[in-house]
Design an enzyme around this catalytic site. Structure first.
Site, PDB file in Angstrom:
ATOM      1  N   ASP A   1       0.817  -1.223   0.000  1.00 18.11           N
ATOM      2  CA  ASP A   1       0.000   0.000   0.000  1.00 18.11           C
ATOM      3  C   ASP A   1       0.852   1.277   0.000  1.00 18.11           C
ATOM      4  OD1 ASP A   1      -2.132  -1.838   0.455  1.00 18.11           O
ATOM      5  OD2 ASP A   1      -1.883  -1.660   2.606  1.00 18.11           O
TER       6      ASP A   1
ATOM      7  N   GLU B   1     -11.583  -0.370  -3.427  1.00 21.15           N
ATOM      8  CA  GLU B   1     -10.755   0.179  -2.347  1.00 21.15           C
ATOM      9  C   GLU B   1      -9.571   0.919  -2.977  1.00 21.15           C
ATOM     10  OE1 GLU B   1      -9.296  -3.252  -0.139  1.00 21.15           O
ATOM     11  OE2 GLU B   1      -7.954  -3.807  -1.760  1.00 21.15           O
TER      12      GLU B   1
END
Ligand code: FUB
Length: 365
Positions: free
Chosen positions: A55, A265
Site C-alpha cells: 500500500d 478500495e
C-alpha cells in the site's frame, strides 16, 4: 480483502497453511523462493526486501521521495474474507533520493500501541504536509472493531508521528488518500468494501450486520468511495462526507454488478493538465482503474483499466510526479508468494495524448 480467484492451487494451500506466529524475515523468504520467483517475470523489482511492505503512498517532500507503506507481518491470524490476516502493528517510513536510488528505512514512524483508541489492524496510510507539519493519516479498527481513520503529526517527514487522541470525527472505513490541490485546499478520499466495512455504513450510521458482500444489489449503483474536504487544521473534516460518483460512457453511475469497473478500495487522486484523476482498485477483479473529472469532488467519468492484475490478490497504488516524470508505486507478492506478505515496487506511468493513462502490464508474458 479476499484470496480466492487468482491464487494457483499451490499458492492457496500455502496461504491457508500459515501457522507461524512470528514475523517472517523477507530476506530469508527470498532465498527460499529464489528458484521459483524468476525475477524476469516481473515488470519491476521490490524496493525493499528486509521487511514486507504494501500500500505505498509516495510523496515528494523537500526534494526527496518519501514512501508511507503498510508494514506486513505474519501474525499467525487465519485467513478470512474480512482480511483478519492483515494484522499489521506499525508503519516504517521509507525514503529515496531518486527513483532508482537507494531506499532508506527510517524505522517505525508510528506504532499501534501509541494510538490510544486503536484496537487492531493498521492498514494503508497516506501523508500530507502543511505549514511546517507532516500529517500521517491511517485506518485502524477501534476497540469496537470498527474501522476509523486517525491522524498523527510530526515535524519530520520520516517521523516519529504522534497520534491525535481520537479518530477524525465523521471518518469511517479504510484507505485514506489526501490530495492537496493547487489552491492549497486538501481533500481526503477514503473507503473500501468487504473487509473495509464500507457496506456497513448507511447515512452516517454503522450496522455491524450490514451486508457482507455487495451481491444482493447487483443492479443498483455501486457503493462509492467517499470524499471529505479537510479543514485548514488538516485534522478535521470541513463539512459532510460525500460520494465519489463514477459515471459510465452514458453518464450513468457504475452498477454493483460491474465488478470490472466499480470502486472497491485503494483510492488515489492526482491532477494532470488541469484534470482530476481518481484512480482505484476494482478489488475482486484485480484491476487498477481511472476516472477523470473537472473538480476534486467529481463526478468522474470512467476511463478504463490502467494496470492489469499483479501477482497476489490485488494491488494498492499511488501516483506521483518526480522531476517532471510520473510514477506509480504499487505492490505484489513476488518475495513471499503469500497474499498477506507483500512488497512495494515502482514503475513509470504515462499519460496518453488523449489524457487517458497508458496500460501497465505488471507481469511479463
Ligand atoms: O493492507 C491492507 C489492505 O489491503 C489495504 O487497506 C487495502 O487497500 C489492501 O491493499
Amino acid at each position: 480483502m479476499r484470496n480466492i480467484k487468482k491464487l494457483s492451487g499451490l499458492a492457496l494451500v500455502m496461504a491457508l497453511a500459515v501457522t507461524s506466529s512470528c514475523q517472517q524475515n523477507a530476506k530469508k523468504n527470498t532465498s527460499e523462493t529464489a528458484d521459483t520467483s524468476k525475477k524476469s517475470k516481473y515488470l519491476s523489482q521490490p524496493l525493499i526486501s528486509e521487511i514486507y511492505t504494501a500500500d505505498p503512498s509516495a510523496h515528494v517532500f523537500n526534494g526527496k521521495i518519501y514512501i508511507y507503506p503498510s508494514h506486513d507481518i505474519d501474525a499467525g491470524v487465519p485467513e478470512n474474507d474480512n482480511g483478519d490476516h492483515f494484522a499489521m502493528n506499525d508503519y516504517h517510513i521509507l525514503s529515496m533520493d531518486s527513483i532508482n536510488g537507494k531506499v532508506t528505512d527510517h524505522g517505525v514512524g508510528l506504532s499501534i500501541k501509541d494510538i490510544p483508541w486503536a484496537g487492531r489492524q493498521l492498514w494503508a496510510p497516506d501523508a500530507a504536509f502543511k505549514d511546517g507539519t507532516y500529517y500521517l493519516y491511517f485506518p485502524v479498527k477501534d476497540k469496537q472493531d470498527v474501522f476509523r481513520i486517525g491522524v498523527a503529526t510530526a515535524k519530520d517527514p520520516a517521523g516519529p508521528f504522534k497520534a491525535e487522541p481520537k479518530p477524525i470525527e465523521g471518518s469511517f472505513s479504510i484507505d485514506p488518500a489526501v490530495f492537496t490541490d493547487t489552491d492549497g485546499s486538501s481533500y481526503m478520499y477514503f473507503g473500501g468494501i468487504w473487509g473495509g466495512q464500507l457496506q456497513r455504513w448507511n447515512n452516517g450510521k454503522y450496522d455491524a450486520n450490514g451486508s457482507k458482500t455487495d451481491s444482493q444489489k447487483e443492479n443498483e449503483p455501486a457503493l462509492t468511495a467517499k470524499i471529505a474536504k479537510l479543514n485548514k487544521d488538516m485534522l478535521t473534516f470541513d463539512g459532510a462526507v460525500k460520494d465519489v460518483v463514477i459515471l459510465d460512457q452514458n453518464g450513468k453511475p457504475l452498477l454493483t454488478k460491474d465488478h470490472d469497473r466499480r470502486f472497491f478500495e485503494g483510492a488515489w487522486m492526482h491532477k494532470y493538465n488541469g484534470k482530476y484523476y481518481f484512480t482505484y482498485s476494482t478489488g475482486d477483479t484485480h484491476f487498477l482503474a481511472s476516472a477523470i473529472g473537472d473538480s476534486p469532488f467529481g463526478p468522474f467519468k470512467y476511463q478504463g483499466t490502467f494496470m492489469n492484475p499483479v501477482q497476489g490478490w490485488t494491488t494498492h497504488h499511488s501516483i506521483v510526479e518526480v522531476k517532471g516524470k510520473w510514477y506509480i508505486f504499487y505492490h505484489d507478492t513476488q518475495l513471499s508468494n503469500k497474499t498477506h506478505l507483500r512488497n512495494i515496487k515502482v514503475t513509470a506511468l504515462t499519460h496518453n495524448p488523449d489524457g487517458t493513462i497508458a496500460l501497465i502490464e505488471p507481469m511479463k508474458k
